[in-house]
Structure formats: structure tokens, C-alpha cells
Scaffold this motif. Structure first.
Motif, PDB file in Angstrom:
ATOM      1  N   THR A  14       0.848  -1.221   0.000  1.00 29.26           N
ATOM      2  CA  THR A  14       0.000   0.000   0.000  1.00 29.26           C
ATOM      3  C   THR A  14       0.870   1.252   0.000  1.00 29.26           C
ATOM      4  O   THR A  14       0.580   2.249  -0.694  1.00 29.26           O
ATOM      5  CB  THR A  14      -0.895  -0.010   1.243  1.00 29.26           C
ATOM      6  OG1 THR A  14      -1.670  -1.218   1.237  1.00 29.26           O
ATOM      7  CG2 THR A  14      -1.821   1.192   1.247  1.00 29.26           C
ATOM      8  N   LEU A  15       1.973   1.195   0.799  1.00 27.89           N
ATOM      9  CA  LEU A  15       2.875   2.343   0.855  1.00 27.89           C
ATOM     10  C   LEU A  15       3.533   2.609  -0.490  1.00 27.89           C
ATOM     11  O   LEU A  15       3.664   3.751  -0.929  1.00 27.89           O
ATOM     12  CB  LEU A  15       3.932   2.102   1.934  1.00 27.89           C
ATOM     13  CG  LEU A  15       4.968   3.209   2.151  1.00 27.89           C
ATOM     14  CD1 LEU A  15       4.265   4.495   2.568  1.00 27.89           C
ATOM     15  CD2 LEU A  15       5.970   2.794   3.214  1.00 27.89           C
ATOM     16  N   ILE A  16       3.911   1.485  -1.161  1.00 23.43           N
ATOM     17  CA  ILE A  16       4.526   1.642  -2.486  1.00 23.43           C
ATOM     18  C   ILE A  16       3.530   2.273  -3.457  1.00 23.43           C
ATOM     19  O   ILE A  16       3.866   3.181  -4.229  1.00 23.43           O
ATOM     20  CB  ILE A  16       5.026   0.269  -2.982  1.00 23.43           C
ATOM     21  CG1 ILE A  16       6.217  -0.180  -2.106  1.00 23.43           C
ATOM     22  CG2 ILE A  16       5.460   0.362  -4.446  1.00 23.43           C
ATOM     23  CD1 ILE A  16       6.639  -1.632  -2.370  1.00 23.43           C
ATOM     24  N   ASP A  17       2.298   1.800  -3.381  1.00 23.70           N
ATOM     25  CA  ASP A  17       1.262   2.368  -4.284  1.00 23.70           C
ATOM     26  C   ASP A  17       1.039   3.871  -3.980  1.00 23.70           C
ATOM     27  O   ASP A  17       0.886   4.687  -4.901  1.00 23.70           O
ATOM     28  CB  ASP A  17      -0.056   1.602  -4.106  1.00 23.70           C
ATOM     29  CG  ASP A  17       0.068   0.131  -4.586  1.00 23.70           C
ATOM     30  OD1 ASP A  17       0.982  -0.103  -5.417  1.00 23.70           O
ATOM     31  OD2 ASP A  17      -0.721  -0.705  -4.129  1.00 23.70           O
ATOM     32  N   ALA A  18       0.996   4.168  -2.662  1.00 23.69           N
ATOM     33  CA  ALA A  18       0.774   5.566  -2.290  1.00 23.69           C
ATOM     34  C   ALA A  18       1.909   6.468  -2.773  1.00 23.69           C
ATOM     35  O   ALA A  18       1.700   7.583  -3.248  1.00 23.69           O
ATOM     36  CB  ALA A  18       0.608   5.682  -0.790  1.00 23.69           C
TER      37      ALA A  18
END
Length: 413
Positions: free
Chosen positions: A39-43
Motif C-alpha cells: 500500500t505504501l509503495i502504491d501511495a
């Protein structure tokens, strides 16, 4: 031992809890960690895209501003080029104007030199002209037809004619060559003197009229003053001396020089007429305009009782002279009332009856004027409103306010 076994159990329990926690960590928490990392990578990817879009927008704005600045810079460069061109043109024009100015200065210098030469010539011509005028003045008056007779003659013929005239003049040495000029000048002076004579005559007549006007005004003023003073003198004297009579006569040079005998003889008859005419004596007649020029003063005649003879001032006693003087002063002041009177022991030579009459008169006149009087008598004190006593103590004059009661006691005593 029991304690050892207890510790073993507790160790086993902790080992079981550890195993369960590791199991839960492997199954749930690690997986959750992986999800959060994803999720952090996507954000981060999304945030980077947004940032790139914002930066791209800012970059476009910067490019537009750079383009507008470049366009503005090009315009400024064009204006600078135009101003440089104008400066070059103005410099060329300035150079041309300076060259033209130098040429004009050269022309002015030349003209100045020419002007100086012309001025010198004009000065020389002016001197010659003045010399010619001086010579013409010595020749006398030139006939009026001279210009017509000699206008068309040449210079040589004019010179010959001049020599002939000089030869004729040399034969007449006794003739006044300036007689005509002197006659003309005399006539002009006579005309100017006639004009001045008329102006002086007109001024003299104007001054005479002014003198007559002033004389009439003086005559009227003397008449009005004399009648007013005479009337008031009779009234005031009768206030001070109820049974008395008073007369004022105008004295002239001829009557003063003729002596007192004739005036005394006509005085008794004039006195009766003046009594009926309000006290204006002189046989009841108004002095003429010519008599005013000889007027030198007035003569006062009084009678203190109806039976006594009218007497003049030099025949009166000291107290009677004081009464007459006070009546005359009040008569003069009544023509032009002053704001206050200052009397210094005016009742010194009067008897009690006249002091009382004077006090009553002052009390009546105090309605319109203020009276300040010094006295040693009680009669004036009875008519006063304020009282001050003056005494000398230890080489110092002292002024004291005195009460009315003390004054009343003094009057009773």
C-alpha cells in the motif's frame, strides 16, 4: 524441588506463548506488513505522479513567463535601438546647430564691428550737425521761404550765395542780427507771464474767498460763544447772588483806547437794556463784522444788590471777585462741560451765605460732572458724598477716609 518445577512450568508456558505469538506473527502480522508495504509503495507512486503533474504545471507556467519575459526583452531591445538611433540623430542635429551657432557668432562679430564703425560715423555726423546748428543760431532767424529758394541749388551756388550774404552783413555791423529771435522770445515770455498772472489772480481770489469764509465762521463762532457765555454767566451769577445783576460787554480797540469815562457814562443806560436782553450788554446790539476784527476781550460789570451801582472788577472786594470769577468759570465750562472739576479752597474768601449758595450750585452740577474740592469750611462738606482728611504726621502726608457722621457732627458744631 518445587521451586524448580514451578520455574520449568512457567518456562514451558512462556515457550508455548512464544510459539503461539511466532505463529500468529508469521501468519497475520508478516502478511499485514507486506500488505502495508504494498500500500505504501502504491501511495508513493500516486504521490509521485501528483507531484510530477504539479511540477509539470509549474514548469508550463514558468515557460510561459519566460516566453513573456523574452518578448518583453525583445521590445525593450527594440526601444533601446530606437532611442540609440534618436540619440544619434539628436547628436548630429546638435552638431549642425553648433556649427550654425558658430557661423552666427562670426556674423554677429562682423556686425558688431560694423555697428561700432557706424556709431563712430553717427557721432561724427552728430557733432557736425550740432556745429551747423550753432552756426545757424549765430546767423539769426532764417526766412520761411529760404527752403523753397535754395532747395534746388547746387552746393557751389549755395556757397556763392552765402559769400554774398556775408559781404552784405559786413557792411551792416551795427544791425542786431538776433532782433527777430529776441522779439519772438520776448513775446513768448510775455504770453507765459500773462498766464502766470491769470493763475496768480485766480489763486488770490480763491484765497480771498477762503479768508472771507473763515472770517464769517470766526464771526459766527465768537457771536455764539459770547451769547452763550453771557447767558450762562447771568444765570449762574443770579443763582449765587439772587438779588444781583451781571453784564458782559465786548471790548474793542477803539473803546479801550478812548478811556473809561465815556464807557462808564453809557454803561448805566446799557446795563438796564442788558438786564432785559438776557445780560448781553453793549446797548443790546450785536457787534458787526468789522467790529469783530477790533475785538480784544470782555468787560464784566456786576451789582450785588438791586440798589447798588453796577461796578467793574477793579472796584470789587476779594470775596466779590471770587464770586464773579466762579460764575464766569462755570459759564465758560457750561458751554463745553468737562467730566470733572478740581477746586482748591475756592470758598476761602467767601462769607457763609455765598459759601452755601456755591455748595448748592456744585451739588446741582454734580449730576453731570464730578467735583473734587479742598476746603476748611463746613458748607461744602454738607453737599459732598465722600470725605477724606489729610494730615501730616512724622514728616509724612496721610490721607484718611472720614465717615459721614463725623462730618455731620462737625457741621453741627
Amino acid at each position: 524441588s518445587a521451586k524448580h518445577s514451578d520455574l520449568c512450568e512457567r518456562r514451558n508456558i512462556y515457550a508455548d506463548e512464544k510459539s503461539s505469538l511466532e505463529s500468529e506473527l508469521d501468519k497475520n502480522l508478516v502478511q499485514r506488513k507486506n500488505e502495508l508495504e504494498m500500500t505504501l509503495i502504491d501511495a508513493r507512486i500516486m504521490e509521485s505522479e501528483t507531484l510530477v503533474e504539479n511540477e509539470s504545471f509549474d514548469l508550463e507556467l514558468i515557460d510561459k513567463r519566460i516566453a513573456s519575459f523574452r518578448q518583453l526583452l525583445e521590445e525593450k531591445d527594440a526601444k533601446i535601438d530606437e532611442l540609440v538611433k534618436q540619440q544619434t540623430d539628436q547628436k548630429e542635429l546638435l552638431d549642425k546647430l553648433r556649427a550654425a551657432e558658430d557661423k552666427q557668432m562670426d556674423i554677429i562679430n562682423v556686425e558688431a564691428k560694423t555697428s561700432r564703425k557706424i556709431a563712430i560715423k553717427l557721432e561724427t555726423i552728430e557733432k557736425k550737425h550740432n556745429e551747423c546748428l550753432r552756426k545757424l543760431s549765430k546767423m539769426g532767424t532764417i526766412p520761411s521761404d529760404c527752403d523753397n529758394n535754395y532747395h534746388n541749388m547746387s552746393l557751389k551756388d549755395e556757397y556763392l550765395e552765402l559769400q554774398k550774404c556775408k559781404h552784405k552783413l559786413s557792411k551792416m555791423p551795427s544791425v542786431n542780427q538776433k532782433a527777430l529771435d529776441q522779439l519772438t522770445e520776448g513775446r513768448e515770455k510775455g504770453r507765459i507771464l500773462q498766464l502766470e498772472k491769470r493763475e496768480i489772480k485766480a489763486g488770490y481770489e480763491s484765497i480771498q474767498r477762503l479768508i472771507e469764509t473763515l472770517e464769517h465762521q470766526k464771526y459766527e463762532k465768537i457771536q455764539v460763544t459770547y451769547k452763550s457765555v453771557s447767558k450762562f454767566f447771568v444765570e449762574i451769577f443770579q443763582r449765587l447772588v439772587p438779588e444781583g445783576k451781571a453784564f458782559i460787554d465786548m471790548v474793542y480797540k477803539d473803546s479801550a483806547d478812548s478811556g473809561s469815562a465815556g464807557s462808564q457814562a453809557s454803561g448805566s443806560h446799557a446795563s438796564q437794556e442788558s438786564q432785559s436782553s438776557g445780560g448781553i450788554s453793549g446797548a443790546g446790539l450785536t457787534p458787526t463784522f468789522a467790529q469783530i476784527d477790533n475785538f480784544i476781550g470782555v468787560r464784566i460789570r456786576v451789582a450785588f444788590t438791586g440798589k447798588t451801582v453796577v461796578k467793574e472788577m477793579n472796584q470789587l472786594s476779594g470775596g466779590q471777585k471770587s464770586i464773579v470769577a466762579l460764575a464766569f468759570i462755570f459759564a465758560i465750562q457750561r458751554c463745553d462741560p468737562p467730566p470733572f472739576y478740581l477746586f482748591d479752597e475756592v470758598d476761602q474768601a467767601l462769607d457763609p451765605f455765598y459759601r452755601k449758595a456755591l455748595a448748592d450750585l456744585i451739588k446741582e452740577m454734580s449730576r453731570s460732572s464730578q467735583f473734587i474740592s479742598t476746603t476748611f469750611r463746613p458748607e461744602l462738606l454738607g453737599s459732598a458724598q465722600k470725605f477724606f482728611g489729610v494730615k501730616f504726621a512724622k514728616r509724612v502726608m496721610i490721607l484718611e477716609n472720614i465717615c459721614v457722621k463725623l462730618i455731620s457732627d462737625c457741621n453741627m458744631n
